[in-house]
Design a protein around this motif. Structure first.
Motif, PDB file in Angstrom:
ATOM      1  N   THR A  31      -7.218  -3.446  -1.130  1.00 41.27           N
ATOM      2  CA  THR A  31      -5.866  -3.393  -1.674  1.00 41.27           C
ATOM      3  C   THR A  31      -5.834  -4.173  -2.988  1.00 41.27           C
ATOM      4  N   THR A  32      -4.918  -3.800  -3.855  1.00 39.18           N
ATOM      5  CA  THR A  32      -4.777  -4.495  -5.131  1.00 39.18           C
ATOM      6  C   THR A  32      -3.643  -5.506  -5.041  1.00 39.18           C
TER       7      THR A  32
ATOM      8  N   VAL B 203      -4.042  -0.523   5.245  1.00 40.55           N
ATOM      9  CA  VAL B 203      -3.226   0.696   5.133  1.00 40.55           C
ATOM     10  C   VAL B 203      -2.136   0.546   4.067  1.00 40.55           C
ATOM     11  N   GLN B 204      -2.356  -0.372   3.134  1.00 38.58           N
ATOM     12  CA  GLN B 204      -1.451  -0.563   2.001  1.00 38.58           C
ATOM     13  C   GLN B 204      -2.293  -0.733   0.738  1.00 38.58           C
TER      14      GLN B 204
ATOM     15  N   LEU C 135       5.411  -8.454  -0.473  1.00 42.91           N
ATOM     16  CA  LEU C 135       5.850  -7.081  -0.233  1.00 42.91           C
ATOM     17  C   LEU C 135       4.722  -6.120  -0.574  1.00 42.91           C
ATOM     18  N   SER C 136       4.601  -5.062   0.217  1.00 40.36           N
ATOM     19  CA  SER C 136       3.514  -4.118  -0.014  1.00 40.36           C
ATOM     20  C   SER C 136       4.004  -2.683   0.070  1.00 40.36           C
ATOM     21  N   ALA C 137       3.233  -1.791  -0.514  1.00 35.52           N
ATOM     22  CA  ALA C 137       3.476  -0.345  -0.469  1.00 35.52           C
ATOM     23  C   ALA C 137       2.202   0.343  -0.946  1.00 35.52           C
ATOM     24  N   ASN C 138       2.277   1.640  -1.118  1.00 38.14           N
ATOM     25  CA  ASN C 138       1.136   2.367  -1.679  1.00 38.14           C
ATOM     26  C   ASN C 138       1.357   2.670  -3.153  1.00 38.14           C
ATOM     27  N   ARG C 139       2.120   1.795  -3.783  1.00 40.95           N
ATOM     28  CA  ARG C 139       2.272   1.799  -5.234  1.00 40.95           C
ATOM     29  C   ARG C 139       2.674   0.390  -5.650  1.00 40.95           C
TER      30      ARG C 139
ATOM     31  N   GLY D 131       2.582   6.663   7.781  1.00 46.67           N
ATOM     32  CA  GLY D 131       3.624   6.948   6.802  1.00 46.67           C
ATOM     33  C   GLY D 131       5.031   6.963   7.357  1.00 46.67           C
ATOM     34  N   VAL D 132       5.199   6.475   8.596  1.00 51.55           N
ATOM     35  CA  VAL D 132       6.556   6.350   9.151  1.00 51.55           C
ATOM     36  C   VAL D 132       7.375   5.415   8.262  1.00 51.55           C
ATOM     37  N   VAL D 133       6.708   4.356   7.764  1.00 54.20           N
ATOM     38  CA  VAL D 133       7.299   3.505   6.725  1.00 54.20           C
ATOM     39  C   VAL D 133       6.309   3.440   5.565  1.00 54.20           C
TER      40      VAL D 133
END
Length: 333
Positions: free
Chosen positions: A288-289, A222-223, A151-155, A202-204
């Motif tokens: 990405t981390t 982009v994550q 799972l990924s996100a920007n946090r 940023g749509v999702v």
């Protein structure tokens, strides 16, 4: 003599179209939505190679990767209509056909490892599910492994509370929809080909997928954060149009079965390594981390997602849950 020559000439004219037709290869259009350098992409190319080899060129397999022929929302209908002969969709794609039982495979923390998954799909569970497709004009040929989801996100996503309010792209499984909603997020169904741009704009906020897909589709660009959670499994079903498959000459079908069996062994054998290599490659980019769950984190995720099992009864039915529970020795409630 003249009559004999005329008869031979006439026979040749009659036979010519038949000979030409016999020499025309049977075309199998194999459409899929991922890149060529993923386990599924490589599996499709391996099947093409073996199918053409074993049939001595009597069959030509045209592989269309990366949604170049059909998007994942369109491809199953195209198969039923005969516009394409072969697909390898994720098993979550069968619910719109009325075969919701496949979604039992999307339950979180269901398969403890790759071998457990492989045994289940070769056994009673896999065969029982394929039988459900026959009434829809579809024959299931094989299950292809693509490993476990991240799972990924920007946090960072480490605690169940980290999911609160985030929009996640999902492929369409109501099971995935449910366990992400339980975590406080907002799942959104979206075609695979649209995911990169949706993440970029940023749509999702995030998505779930396997390491090989994160790499080849460049989702990692982009994550900012990816959690190597391995919370659910992604598998594909290689399927064909029943009418097309049944209409093939028996000797051709035998050779294609052989090609599919070998292509399946090849695909499933490389899936694990491909994902490990992809993970290493993503890490190397530094874009990405990567985060890993502690035992306490994993337990918190499992406990938070557990109600999905009880909810699933109304979605996929008790019969398939009992079958899965018995095969995998897991509790459904």
């Amino acid at each position: 003599m003249r009559k004999l020559l005329l008869a031979v000439a006439a026979a040749a004219l009659i036979l010519a179209p038949a000979v030409a037709q016999a020499q025309t290869p049977i075309v199998i259009k194999f459409s899929h939505v991922v890149a060529n350098d993923t386990p599924k992409g490589k599996g499709a190319l391996k099947f093409k190679e073996l199918a053409e080899k074993y049939t001595d060129g009597k069959v030509k397999v045209e592989v269309y990767p990366n949604s170049t022929l059909y998007k994942d929302k369109e491809e199953i209908e195209a198969l039923q209509l005969g516009s394409v002969q072969m697909l390898a969709p994720s098993t979550a794609k069968f619910a719109p056909l009325g075969v919701k039982e496949f979604e039992a495979l999307d339950l979180p923390w269901l398969f403890k490892d790759d071998q457990t998954y492989a045994n289940a799909m070769k056994g009673t569970v896999g065969k029982w599910l394929f039988q459900k497709l026959e009434a829809k004009g579809i024959i299931g040929l094989a299950y292809w492994d693509n490993g476990f989801h991240m799972l990924s996100a920007n946090r960072p996503l480490l605690k169940p509370t980290d999911f609160q309010g985030l929009k996640f792209r999902i492929s369409g499984s109501k099971i995935a929809d449910q366990y992400l909603r339980i975590m406080g997020s907002i799942p959104q169904i979206m075609a695979f080909s649209e995911v990169y741009q949706a993440l970029q704009t940023g749509v999702v906020d995030g998505c779930e997928n396997t390491a090989s897909n994160y790499l080849t589709q460049k989702f990692y660009e982009v994550q900012k954060d990816i959690t190597v959670s391995y919370h659910a499994h992604l598998q594909y079903a290689v399927i064909v149009n029943s009418k097309f498959w049944s209409g093939l000459p028996p000797d051709i079908r035998t050779q294609l079965d052989k090609a599919m069996a070998e292509a399946t062994d090849y695909t499933n054998s490389i899936a694990r390594q491909e994902n490990e290599d992809a993970l290493a490659e993503i890490k190397k980019t530094g874009k990405t981390t990567l985060h890993y769950l502690t035992d306490a984190d994993r337990k918190a995720w499992q406990e938070a997602m557990q109600p999905t099992y009880k909810w699933a009864k109304g979605r996929v039915g008790q019969e398939v849950l009992d079958l899965v529970a018995k095969e995998l020795d897991v509790k459904m409630n």
